[in-house]
Design an enzyme around this catalytic site. Sequence first.
Site, PDB file in Angstrom:
ATOM      1  N   HIS A  19     -23.867  13.983 -89.519  1.00 36.79           N
ATOM      2  CA  HIS A  19     -24.639  15.196 -89.808  1.00 36.79           C
ATOM      3  C   HIS A  19     -24.967  15.959 -88.529  1.00 36.79           C
ATOM      4  CE1 HIS A  19     -27.486  17.645 -92.211  1.00 36.79           C
ATOM      5  NE2 HIS A  19     -28.173  17.676 -91.072  1.00 36.79           N
ATOM      6  N   GLU A  20     -25.531  15.255 -87.567  1.00 36.97           N
ATOM      7  CA  GLU A  20     -25.944  15.932 -86.336  1.00 36.97           C
ATOM      8  C   GLU A  20     -24.745  16.386 -85.507  1.00 36.97           C
ATOM      9  OE1 GLU A  20     -28.885  16.822 -86.117  1.00 36.97           O
ATOM     10  OE2 GLU A  20     -29.692  15.544 -87.703  1.00 36.97           O
ATOM     11  N   HIS A  23     -23.881  19.944 -86.523  1.00 39.91           N
ATOM     12  CA  HIS A  23     -24.717  20.938 -85.845  1.00 39.91           C
ATOM     13  C   HIS A  23     -24.323  21.084 -84.369  1.00 39.91           C
ATOM     14  CE1 HIS A  23     -27.254  21.337 -89.288  1.00 39.91           C
ATOM     15  NE2 HIS A  23     -27.822  20.140 -89.194  1.00 39.91           N
TER      16      HIS A  23
END
Length: 543
Positions: A19-20, A23
């Site tokens: 997920h990170e 980003h």
Amino acid sequence: MLQNIGFFVILLGVLVTVHELGHFLVAKACGVKVLKFSIGFGPKLIGFTKGETEYQIALLPLGGYVKMAGDMPHEELSPEEASRGFLAQPPWKRGLIVLAGPAFNLIFPILVYFFVFLGPHQATSTYVGTVSEGMPAQAAGIRPGDRILSVDGEPVRTFNDMREAFVGRFERPVPIVLERNGQKLTLDVTPTKNVETSPIDTVERGSIGVEAVSKPPIVGVPPGSVAEKAGLRTFDRILAVNGVSVETEARFQQELDKHAEGAPLELTLRRMDSVAAGVVTGRVPSVLKLTVPKQPGVGLATVGAETSDLYLATVAPGSAAEKGGLRPGDRIIALDGEKPESFVKFSSKLNALKERSFQLTWRGADGERTETLAQAPLKTEDEMGTASSPIVLGVRNWVLSAADMPVLDEVTVHLGPGAALKQAALIVPKIVGQMVRVLGGLLVGSVPMNTVGGPIMMYQLASKSAEQGLDSFLHLMALISINLGVMNLLPIPVLDGFHLLSAAWEGIRRRPIPVRVREVANMVGLALLVLLMLLAVTNDITR
């Protein structure tokens, strides 16, 4: 225990990193300065700095974050950093950065399933374990023990292949080629129409009424039948025919095919006798032998019996069923004039009739009887001692365990890279649709809140899936990744979905959401997440 904790940390660590990383990579690609990339919250355990970014692993593995320059209003930046701040970027760039995290969580499962599907793996074959009474397969002459080879000219190897072959094929004769006792047969089956709906699509599929699982031959005995005269009773389980073990209906059928009509059949039975006459307080099995002449027909009809599925094993004391005259051993005949195909469908229709009365026809010791009944609250307690009063009729059929219904045959399927990628790309949208449907059910109350789980539930799932093997663990990882992706797209303050909505708002309205509105929304969103976490932890502890 340490091993289970390790699997739990790996599960969360991988998903948070995915997920990170979304980003992080998109922020870098958009020219935004990234100050910190953290897996976990709290005190730093290990870390290093490379270039302008600090990378770390923190103590609490329940999340992570990417700290970008200028991602807070009124944050002071040097002139050289001002143009590289997150909030200084145009809305479309901020939207891409925010969207990247959930997008990576939805793309990652495709990669996971690709490796799960790639190469050889076991799948359920088209061996017919059970044929449902009253369904098209039974009417066409398909029997337990048959192996289906093709549907409407389309070869099928696995049970899922066969299921997909019936998409768009219904309410017309469909030729099915099957193998029985080493010989090929072609039968015409007219599937019923079954509509499957989800938030992303609607599938119309033919249903013929066959299952891969094999049920044991448990008899239902009609009054006055040959079976009753021979001494059989409802819920007797046939163990052997003429000394040959028949642990499933398929084996029972194959053995019966060897004997001519009228031939004597010595049946070895397991009988479940009540401990106290007329009171179902417990059952003690006994084994006995009876002889029955072979009757015309197939399956249990060859011993003068029928399937036990619609016979009642229990009638709850004080229930609407008991007050209406139903007793253990009675057989359900019709509900509002319609004959149910199975007890599962009978129960499903009952669930839709909680608000009104209905006509029920059943057969008991004194013959058929029809009464107008209505379901009523029945006091019950679960294994945790929690009391409830659901609105029910209060009847159950004979419940079989998973061990009683094995899948008898599997095949090895080899998938190349192209086929594995295609299958992975198809399964993820289906799971996304299921997740959306569950979230909608939670909002409208059709899915109970006690199904929500938290860290303890994830720990238990990680432990169990790891015990079942790598494929099971990867499957769980893919499911939770999809769940994280869908949840983060919700337009709730603090989540990525709200930031995406904010970027879209600014792109359309040409001005940002007021700072005060954003601050209040963040407080509300944080409160909602805290309440959700409390609910999840409470459910975990209750379980």
